[in-house]
Scaffold this motif. Structure first.
Motif, PDB file in Angstrom:
ATOM      1  N   CYS A  22       0.644  -1.136   0.084  1.00 17.35           N
ATOM      2  CA  CYS A  22      -0.072   0.066   0.140  1.00 17.35           C
ATOM      3  C   CYS A  22       0.980   1.316   0.022  1.00 17.35           C
ATOM      4  CB  CYS A  22      -0.885   0.059   1.393  1.00 17.35           C
ATOM      5  SG  CYS A  22      -1.841   1.421   1.485  1.00 17.35           S
ATOM      6  N   ALA A  23       0.902   2.012  -1.336  1.00 26.00           N
ATOM      7  CA  ALA A  23       1.560   3.275  -1.086  1.00 26.00           C
ATOM      8  C   ALA A  23       0.914   4.512  -0.925  1.00 26.00           C
ATOM      9  CB  ALA A  23       2.048   3.428  -2.711  1.00 26.00           C
ATOM     10  N   ALA A  24       1.267   5.189  -0.047  1.00 25.36           N
ATOM     11  CA  ALA A  24       0.609   6.354   0.591  1.00 25.36           C
ATOM     12  C   ALA A  24       1.058   7.791   0.075  1.00 25.36           C
ATOM     13  CB  ALA A  24       0.719   6.396   2.200  1.00 25.36           C
ATOM     14  N   SER A  25       0.397   8.623  -0.335  1.00 29.90           N
ATOM     15  CA  SER A  25       0.826  10.037  -0.652  1.00 29.90           C
ATOM     16  C   SER A  25       0.019  10.986   0.155  1.00 29.90           C
ATOM     17  CB  SER A  25       0.808  10.314  -2.219  1.00 29.90           C
ATOM     18  OG  SER A  25      -0.477  10.083  -2.744  1.00 29.90           O
ATOM     19  N   GLY A  26       0.541  12.331   0.306  1.00 32.19           N
ATOM     20  CA  GLY A  26      -0.461  13.366   0.656  1.00 32.19           C
ATOM     21  C   GLY A  26       0.212  13.840   2.106  1.00 32.19           C
ATOM     22  N   ARG A  27      -0.748  13.678   3.143  1.00 36.58           N
ATOM     23  CA  ARG A  27      -0.517  14.028   4.503  1.00 36.58           C
ATOM     24  C   ARG A  27       0.688  13.273   5.141  1.00 36.58           C
ATOM     25  NH1 ARG A  27      -5.159  13.809   8.696  1.00 36.58           N
ATOM     26  NH2 ARG A  27      -4.207  11.859   9.231  1.00 36.58           N
ATOM     27  N   THR A  28       1.299  13.735   6.237  1.00 33.88           N
ATOM     28  CA  THR A  28       2.641  12.840   6.840  1.00 33.88           C
ATOM     29  C   THR A  28       2.112  11.572   6.941  1.00 33.88           C
ATOM     30  OG1 THR A  28       3.299  14.753   7.578  1.00 33.88           O
ATOM     31  CG2 THR A  28       4.150  12.848   8.716  1.00 33.88           C
ATOM     32  N   PHE A  29       2.608  10.498   6.487  1.00 30.58           N
ATOM     33  CA  PHE A  29       2.550   9.156   6.519  1.00 30.58           C
ATOM     34  C   PHE A  29       3.016   8.785   7.766  1.00 30.58           C
ATOM     35  CE2 PHE A  29       1.974   4.887   5.220  1.00 30.58           C
ATOM     36  CZ  PHE A  29       2.862   4.080   5.680  1.00 30.58           C
ATOM     37  N   SER A  30       4.316   8.924   8.189  1.00 29.10           N
ATOM     38  CA  SER A  30       4.870   8.468   9.420  1.00 29.10           C
ATOM     39  C   SER A  30       4.036   8.619  10.875  1.00 29.10           C
ATOM     40  CB  SER A  30       6.405   8.981   9.566  1.00 29.10           C
ATOM     41  OG  SER A  30       6.225  10.477   9.767  1.00 29.10           O
ATOM     42  N   ARG A  31       3.081   9.534  10.784  1.00 27.99           N
ATOM     43  CA  ARG A  31       2.542   9.821  11.902  1.00 27.99           C
ATOM     44  C   ARG A  31       1.057   9.286  12.220  1.00 27.99           C
ATOM     45  NH1 ARG A  31       5.132  15.197  11.526  1.00 27.99           N
ATOM     46  NH2 ARG A  31       6.473  15.240  12.748  1.00 27.99           N
ATOM     47  N   THR A  32       0.677   8.337  11.020  1.00 26.64           N
ATOM     48  CA  THR A  32      -0.525   7.645  11.001  1.00 26.64           C
ATOM     49  C   THR A  32      -0.510   5.975  11.581  1.00 26.64           C
ATOM     50  OG1 THR A  32      -0.193   7.249   8.839  1.00 26.64           O
ATOM     51  CG2 THR A  32      -1.270   9.260   9.629  1.00 26.64           C
ATOM     52  N   ALA A  33      -1.370   5.772  11.978  1.00 30.41           N
ATOM     53  CA  ALA A  33      -1.576   4.198  12.073  1.00 30.41           C
ATOM     54  C   ALA A  33      -1.959   3.683  10.836  1.00 30.41           C
ATOM     55  CB  ALA A  33      -2.508   3.752  13.145  1.00 30.41           C
ATOM     56  N   MET A  34      -1.553   2.547  10.457  1.00 31.43           N
ATOM     57  CA  MET A  34      -2.104   1.830   9.312  1.00 31.43           C
ATOM     58  C   MET A  34      -2.703   0.425   9.297  1.00 31.43           C
ATOM     59  SD  MET A  34      -1.455   4.048   6.881  1.00 31.43           S
ATOM     60  CE  MET A  34      -1.624   3.184   5.452  1.00 31.43           C
ATOM     61  N   GLY A  35      -3.555   0.309   8.680  1.00 34.64           N
ATOM     62  CA  GLY A  35      -4.461  -1.058   8.750  1.00 34.64           C
ATOM     63  C   GLY A  35      -4.877  -1.694   7.593  1.00 34.64           C
ATOM     64  N   TRP A  36      -4.906  -3.176   7.493  1.00 40.64           N
ATOM     65  CA  TRP A  36      -5.366  -3.929   6.645  1.00 40.64           C
ATOM     66  C   TRP A  36      -6.706  -4.453   6.995  1.00 40.64           C
ATOM     67  CZ3 TRP A  36      -3.737  -4.023   1.549  1.00 40.64           C
ATOM     68  CH2 TRP A  36      -2.468  -3.692   1.444  1.00 40.64           C
ATOM     69  N   PHE A  37      -7.847  -4.260   6.090  1.00 35.24           N
ATOM     70  CA  PHE A  37      -9.016  -4.816   6.089  1.00 35.24           C
ATOM     71  C   PHE A  37      -9.467  -5.779   4.964  1.00 35.24           C
ATOM     72  CE2 PHE A  37     -10.681  -2.416   9.784  1.00 35.24           C
ATOM     73  CZ  PHE A  37      -9.777  -1.677  10.102  1.00 35.24           C
ATOM     74  N   ARG A  38     -10.479  -6.362   5.107  1.00 33.69           N
ATOM     75  CA  ARG A  38     -10.751  -7.337   3.958  1.00 33.69           C
ATOM     76  C   ARG A  38     -12.383  -7.587   3.821  1.00 33.69           C
ATOM     77  NH1 ARG A  38      -8.340 -13.331   5.607  1.00 33.69           N
ATOM     78  NH2 ARG A  38      -9.574 -13.680   7.404  1.00 33.69           N
ATOM     79  N   GLN A  39     -12.847  -7.710   2.717  1.00 37.14           N
ATOM     80  CA  GLN A  39     -14.190  -7.861   2.704  1.00 37.14           C
ATOM     81  C   GLN A  39     -14.717  -8.832   1.405  1.00 37.14           C
ATOM     82  OE1 GLN A  39     -16.488  -4.213   1.986  1.00 37.14           O
ATOM     83  NE2 GLN A  39     -18.319  -5.014   2.578  1.00 37.14           N
ATOM     84  N   ALA A  40     -15.226 -10.001   1.939  1.00 37.02           N
ATOM     85  CA  ALA A  40     -15.453 -10.829   1.098  1.00 37.02           C
ATOM     86  C   ALA A  40     -17.157 -10.636   0.748  1.00 37.02           C
ATOM     87  CB  ALA A  40     -15.603 -12.475   1.950  1.00 37.02           C
ATOM     88  N   PRO A  41     -17.427 -11.243  -0.442  1.00 37.87           N
ATOM     89  CA  PRO A  41     -18.864 -10.821  -1.148  1.00 37.87           C
ATOM     90  C   PRO A  41     -19.913 -11.452   0.041  1.00 37.87           C
ATOM     91  CG  PRO A  41     -17.324 -12.146  -2.648  1.00 37.87           C
ATOM     92  CD  PRO A  41     -16.764 -12.172  -1.455  1.00 37.87           C
TER      93      PRO A  41
END
Length: 122
Positions: A22-41
Motif C-alpha cells: 500500500c503506497a501512501a501520498s499526501g499528509r504525513t505518513f509516518s504519524r499515522t496508524a495503518m491497517g489492513w481490512f478485507r471484505q468478502a462478497p
C-alpha cells in the motif's frame, strides 16, 4: 488528505503466499496508524492487521495470527501485508487504511484505498 493505493493481489493456491503493498501520498505518513481490512462478497468489512507509527506496535485478527505479517517503511511511505499459508477463506478484497491511532474498528480509520482482490483456490 492521504491517498492510498494497494497492489499485489492475485490468484494463489491454498498454502501459497502473497505480499500486498500500500503506497501512501499526501499528509504525513509516518504519524499515522495503518491497517489492513478485507471484505468478502456478502460479508461485512473485517479487520485483518494494523501497525502504529512509532514504536511499531502491531495487532492482528485471530484468524490471521501466525500467518500474516504487517510491516511499514516510512521512508517509502508504504505498508505491507505478507500473507503466508493462505486459505480459501482468506479470499476477499483487501483494503489498506490510515488513521490517527492503532485500532481494530473500521470507523477509526479516515482514509481508504480502492482495494485489491485476493483469491485463494482450494
Amino acid at each position: 488528505q492521504v491517498q492510498l493505493v494497494e497492489s499485489g493481489g492475485g490468484l494463489v493456491q491454498a498454502g501459497g503466499s502473497l505480499r500486498l503493498s500500500c503506497a501512501a501520498s499526501g499528509r504525513t505518513f509516518s504519524r499515522t496508524a495503518m491497517g489492513w481490512f478485507r471484505q468478502a462478497p456478502g460479508k461485512e468489512r473485517q479487520f485483518v492487521a494494523a501497525i502504529s507509527w512509532s514504536p511499531y506496535r502491531t495487532i492482528y485478527a485471530d484468524s490471521v495470527k501466525g500467518r500474516f505479517t504487517i510491516s511499514r517503511d516510512n521512508g517509502k511511505n508504504s505498508v505491507y501485508l505478507q500473507m503466508n499459508s493462505l486459505k480459501p477463506e482468506d479470499t476477499a478484497v483487501y483494503y489498506c487504511a490510515s488513521g490517527p491511532q492503532l485500532r481494530v474498528g473500521a470507523p477509526s480509520y479516515d482514509y481508504w484505498g480502492q482495494g485489491t482482490q485476493v483469491t485463494v483456490s482450494a
